[in-house]
Design an enzyme around this catalytic site. Structure first.
Site, PDB file in Angstrom:
ATOM      1  N   LYS A   1     -35.123 -11.149   0.075  1.00  0.00           N
ATOM      2  CA  LYS A   1     -36.097 -10.628   1.038  1.00  0.00           C
ATOM      3  C   LYS A   1     -35.565 -10.802   2.461  1.00  0.00           C
ATOM      4  O   LYS A   1     -34.687 -11.658   2.687  1.00  0.00           O
ATOM      5  CB  LYS A   1     -37.452 -11.336   0.867  1.00  0.00           C
ATOM      6  N   HIS A   2     -35.996  -9.972   3.418  1.00  0.00           N
ATOM      7  CA  HIS A   2     -37.048  -8.971   3.444  1.00  0.00           C
ATOM      8  C   HIS A   2     -36.367  -7.655   3.808  1.00  0.00           C
ATOM      9  O   HIS A   2     -35.960  -7.486   4.958  1.00  0.00           O
ATOM     10  CB  HIS A   2     -38.103  -9.316   4.462  1.00  0.00           C
TER      11      HIS A   2
ATOM     12  N   ARG B   1     -34.514 -20.293   7.909  1.00  0.00           N
ATOM     13  CA  ARG B   1     -34.742 -19.769   6.562  1.00  0.00           C
ATOM     14  C   ARG B   1     -33.558 -18.906   6.116  1.00  0.00           C
ATOM     15  O   ARG B   1     -33.386 -18.662   4.911  1.00  0.00           O
ATOM     16  CB  ARG B   1     -36.015 -18.948   6.519  1.00  0.00           C
TER      17      ARG B   1
ATOM     18  N   HIS C   1     -46.130 -11.660  10.415  1.00  0.00           N
ATOM     19  CA  HIS C   1     -47.394 -12.257  10.006  1.00  0.00           C
ATOM     20  C   HIS C   1     -48.470 -12.000  11.060  1.00  0.00           C
ATOM     21  O   HIS C   1     -49.661 -11.959  10.738  1.00  0.00           O
ATOM     22  CB  HIS C   1     -47.250 -13.771   9.821  1.00  0.00           C
TER      23      HIS C   1
ATOM     24  N   ASP D   1     -44.010  -7.405   0.873  1.00  0.00           N
ATOM     25  CA  ASP D   1     -44.490  -8.648   1.448  1.00  0.00           C
ATOM     26  C   ASP D   1     -46.020  -8.587   1.432  1.00  0.00           C
ATOM     27  O   ASP D   1     -46.627  -7.542   1.148  1.00  0.00           O
ATOM     28  CB  ASP D   1     -43.946  -8.805   2.877  1.00  0.00           C
TER      29      ASP D   1
ATOM     30  N   ASP E   1     -43.440 -18.667  -3.703  1.00  0.00           N
ATOM     31  CA  ASP E   1     -42.393 -18.745  -2.683  1.00  0.00           C
ATOM     32  C   ASP E   1     -41.686 -20.082  -2.848  1.00  0.00           C
ATOM     33  O   ASP E   1     -42.338 -21.129  -2.794  1.00  0.00           O
ATOM     34  CB  ASP E   1     -42.992 -18.664  -1.272  1.00  0.00           C
TER      35      ASP E   1
END
Length: 501
Positions: free
Chosen positions: A182-183, A152, A195, A264, A82
């Site tokens: 992504k995503h 991000r 997560h 992911d 990453d």
């Protein structure tokens, strides 16, 4: 020739199918100098890739030796990481170029500058023997309360995100590094971090943020990563990672993507808690994924995923043609990116000034830019580092005192323990700031009410306090950093002190 693994279940498969199944896996592992024996056996049977984390990084020379060792075991092994920039990265100890996060690049809104930052990151990866980067983020920050995308993302405007995606992908491709948008089909419209639990984007189809992914496909991105997010407008029953409707019909059929689709990480709670990693691997490949990531270093989890795939192939639950198709895409990707076509000394230099320039431009385009406040007392509030993203917890106080040794302050990394500690912190800060400027910095205070309470209490006592936002912009902020990467914080300290580093 056939293969079977100790502890694996189901029938023995032909070697070609066994290797194909292994190509569909990406594994994390522990170690900085040696490769675990279990990982060696996986690589020998065709493992498609490994993903490195901070736990695998000590310094640049060590990373080069490690990637060389991995590649000696199998030249077509994809070595990935990453590498988003800003606070999201794992190569600080390996002298990573300092670039701001994507939101700051979007604020600067100079695609050439974004390309220069992406080139610096990609050039550095190549110098370490890493040839695949799970970046850039194509998500649009659509919900203010979104807890995971935020800075991000390049921004809240799909067109802006699209043009910076193109710049990033093209620059990374020019270096010969595989980028990964992504995503898919977007994580910016959720109020949940996948997560921790399953996320849902409730918007209708015509309001989903697909434009950046279309732009990424048009730019030739070689990889896309799926989101562990349920989109009821597309598939009310399964998250995108496990949905044939989203991965096969939408991405392959409507968007025309024929590169490698990678999941992911399967140990994220959105998959692990509801399905389990092993079932997740089987379902993701059946839905249209080409590779699944098991990022945790516990290789028993990777073996369980592998065995689930082999068992499903043996029983016919997972079609051989589907796995063969996925493995062929991975093979083509590896032929294009895995083998290093250069010597490290032959790499063209990258622009080390691009990142600081972008961070400075972003800071100066936002907020009200107060006069410098020499000798200030700073209270820098921020949440604990996100364990999966490996942000290092850099603080503004360090950058401020480096430019102004007369400055003082405290870094508040997480909510004070109780009301007494909270009150004591306020009292101490106000006492330390007597007769000098007070600077109060928060990071996404709307998500962390303790930061808002602390900020408001300090401002009530000191209405002249200078407010700083280091996450998304907060109302009333005089200075906005647009991220907590070290280069973002340094640019903010330059504004506060009136001094250049």
């Amino acid at each position: 020739m056939t293969h079977s693994a100790p502890g694996s279940v189901g029938p023995v498969l032909p070697a070609v199918l066994d290797e194909a199944a292994h190509r569909c896996l990406v594994a994390g592992f522990d170690g900085t100098t040696t490769v675990p024996d279990t990982l060696k056996r996986l690589i020998d049977r065709g493992l498609g890739g490994v993903i490195l984390f901070t736990r695998n990084v000590r310094d640049a020379d060590q990373v080069r030796q490690l990637t060389g060792t991995l590649r000696a075991l199998r030249p077509d092994l994809l070595v990935a990481i990453d590498n988003e920039g800003g606070g999201i990265g794992h190569l600080v100890a390996a002298d990573a170029p300092e670039v701001p996060g994507s939101w700051a690049l979007g604020v600067a809104d100079d695609p050439a500058l974004t390309a220069a930052c992406a080139d610096a990151l990609a050039g550095h990866l190549l110098s370490l023997g890493i040839t695949a980067s799970y970046a850039p983020v194509a998500d649009v920050q659509s919900r203010p309360e979104n807890p995971i995308v935020r800075t991000r993302s390049f921004g809240a405007d799909p067109e802006l995100v699209s043009r910076h995606l193109r710049a990033w992908i093209e620059a990374t491709e020019a270096r010969g590094v595989a980028s990964c948008a992504k995503h898919f089909p977007g994580h910016g419209g959720t109020v949940t971090d996948s997560h921790h639990e399953l996320a849902v984007d409730p918007r209708p189809y015509d309001r989903l943020d697909l434009a950046p992914f279309r732009a990424a496909v048009d730019a030739g991105v070689p990889m896309l990563m799926s989101a562990h997010v349920v989109f009821p407008a597309l598939d009310p029953d399964r998250p995108a990672t496990l949905s044939p409707r989203i991965l096969s019909e939408l991405l392959r059929g409507e968007l025309g993507f024929d590169g490698v689709l990678v999941s992911d990480a399967l140990e994220m709670k959105a998959i692990a808690d509801r399905y389990g990693e092993a079932a997740g691997a089987r379902l993701a490949l059946a839905a249209g994924a080409d590779q699944v990531i098991v990022a945790v270093p516990d290789l028993e989890v990777t073996l369980a995923c592998r065995d689930a795939v082999l068992g499903a192939l043996g029983s016919g639950e997972l079609a051989e043609e589907r796995v063969a198709e996925a493995a062929e895409r991975v093979r083509r990707l590896a032929l294009r990116y895995a083998v290093l076509p250069y010597r490290p000394d032959d790499l063209a230099a990258w622009d080390t000034g691009a990142g600081p320039a972008a961070a400075r431009r972003a800071v100066r385009r936002g907020g009200f830019l107060p006069e410098p406040v020499p000798g200030a007392h700073l209270v820098d509030c921020f949440p604990p580092p996100h364990p999966a993203l490996n942000w290092g917890g850099e603080d503004l106080l360090t950058e401020l005192t480096a430019l102004d040794p007369t400055a003082t302050g405290t870094a508040v990394a997480g909510e004070p323990g109780d009301a007494g500690a909270f009150g004591a912190l306020i009292t101490a800060a106000l006492r330390a700031a007597e007769g000098r400027p007070l600077v109060v910095a928060v990071c996404d205070a709307e998500l962390y009410p303790w930061q808002a309470r602390l900020r408001d209490a300090l401002v009530a006592a000191r209405p002249d306090a200078v407010l700083v936002s280091t996450g998304l912009p907060e109302p009333g902020s005089a200075v906005c950093a647009y991220g907590r990467g070290r280069v973002n914080l340094r640019a903010t300290a330059e504004v506060l002190t009136g001094r250049m580093s």
